[in-house]
Design a protein around this motif. Sequence first.
Motif, PDB file in Angstrom:
ATOM      1  N   THR A 277      40.748  11.775 -18.894  1.00 36.93           N
ATOM      2  CA  THR A 277      40.226  12.978 -18.557  1.00 36.93           C
ATOM      3  C   THR A 277      41.428  13.535 -17.619  1.00 36.93           C
ATOM      4  N   LEU A 278      42.133  12.626 -17.019  1.00 35.00           N
ATOM      5  CA  LEU A 278      43.155  13.041 -15.907  1.00 35.00           C
ATOM      6  C   LEU A 278      44.323  13.432 -16.712  1.00 35.00           C
ATOM      7  N   LEU A 279      44.727  12.966 -17.821  1.00 36.91           N
ATOM      8  CA  LEU A 279      45.971  13.435 -18.641  1.00 36.91           C
ATOM      9  C   LEU A 279      45.594  14.659 -19.048  1.00 36.91           C
ATOM     10  N   SER A 280      44.387  15.072 -19.599  1.00 37.56           N
ATOM     11  CA  SER A 280      44.093  16.139 -20.228  1.00 37.56           C
ATOM     12  C   SER A 280      44.011  17.277 -19.154  1.00 37.56           C
ATOM     13  N   GLU A 281      43.593  17.153 -17.975  1.00 37.03           N
ATOM     14  CA  GLU A 281      43.932  18.047 -16.718  1.00 37.03           C
ATOM     15  C   GLU A 281      45.124  18.478 -16.329  1.00 37.03           C
ATOM     16  N   ARG A 282      45.981  17.186 -16.423  1.00 37.71           N
ATOM     17  CA  ARG A 282      47.335  17.155 -16.011  1.00 37.71           C
ATOM     18  C   ARG A 282      47.429  17.283 -14.584  1.00 37.71           C
TER      19      ARG A 282
END
Length: 535
Positions: A277-282
């Motif tokens: 999730t955090l990677l997709s949000e950047r």
Amino acid sequence: MADVLTVRAALELEVFTRTEVRVHAGERNLDRPVRWVHTGEIPDIHRFLTGQEMLLTAGLGMGDTALEQRAFIRRLADARAAVLIVELAGRKFASMPRAVVEEAEAVGLPLVGLADEIPFVETSAQVHEVLVSMRVKQLIAEEATSQAFMDLLLADEDYVSVVRELARRTGRPVVLEDVTHQMLAYGGATPYADEVVNEWSAHSRAIHERHHPVAPHAPGVPTASAASFREVVPCARQPVILRGESWGWLHLLHGGVRPSPAELRTLERAAAALAITLLSERESGARASQRQTALLNRLLLGDITGERFVSLSLALGQDLRGRDLIVVTARAGDGEPFKDGTLARLLQEAGWPAVVGDTGDFDVAVVGLPAHSDATAVQTLLTDHGARGGISRLVKPAALPLALRQSRSAASVAAAAATAEVRHFDDLGALRLLVALSEGPELRQYVEDELGPLLEHDALVKNPLLPTLRAFLDCGGNKARAADALFIQRRTLYHRLEKISEILGIDLTRVDNQQRLQLAVRGHNLLRKPTLRRT
């Protein structure tokens, strides 16, 4: 169904009801898990055990002397056998040998005697059937858990949703913190967990950081490199890893009731979902800001009460409970909205929990201050950073809707000022009435009635007269001070004032005319300001 088959549960299977079952030793360890069933009649049966086996025997390999029997029991204990079940139907023993009982009790090995023969093959079959059934259900449950987190990812949900889902699936409170130990999300609240959250810095820093992770000794529980479990802390925590580096920790608060292996596996999956999730949000802050903005909009629209707002703020990692609250409505001093979460960062660095959102031209923040504080520190902080905005009175949660209106009124006045300033609602005086009137047609009509001819004149000339009138009124009708403020000669000022008096048809030397024009000029300033967008 339980996550594991224990010795106690296994002894309740149908095959054991066919005879008298007696626990001779190790009763305190009957809740040990059973992983497999093994049978054997040889003295070195321990060499074929790998741990957590239920060993069925007629006793033929246990030895004839007390010394041999004690050694046999010790070898089984060292091999981590779950339980030793001995058939006492006379093939080897008619009763349990005293040495066996004493040694089993000493090493904590559950020792069970059967009064009659039972078919060991059928015993193995029943135990294995239960184990297979439990494993299938475990796999189904794990698949459901994985699918639930996958659904959140596919729906583009953020970390708050993952925390909420983990709390729902484990039935335990969950806290997400970043690497700086700032609490970002809290789900599954309980009175016990609320107490921990109240002192989160002590829990996260003073307790966790003083003790190294210890791997749980219970078989089947992940090692310290997976879900780190701490004997000294009533909490299991799992690191959230982004690109090989620790981003933060996901905490499962258990209050001393150790999580099951299934709960720890769920914790691992949640941490993995968080990383994705955090990677997709950047930029995780962007999603956090969206969450907080949505919560503020609900408060602005009257969809939730102030008390409910405080409760929901806790789920977003902002603990406003037990604090005096103020509302800040502000933007950068140049009149532009704050960039890159500046307001949230300033409040965070000052140590004040706050819910901050973008409501258009202005950022709005509900800030929690320690009891018996005042708003001076907040006003000074914003002023020192060149902000332009307004601050409400200190209020309790129930009065938050009123505080929102107060801060907007103060911000409206600040927006109309010539230079950046931060106004407190209590300092507005009569301007509060003008702000209220500015939301309807009354103020606009008043300004037009009082200043219309002058505004019409200024629209057609290169040198407008309204700035002169504003300076004259701001100086309380003192012509000498007004001339100095405008950097012009007094004769020039006199000429301009005569022109203004002629255009408006009023005597500027009269105090009552100055008062009415002062209200009109300030009203004109308010009407010129950028509108505070209603959400």
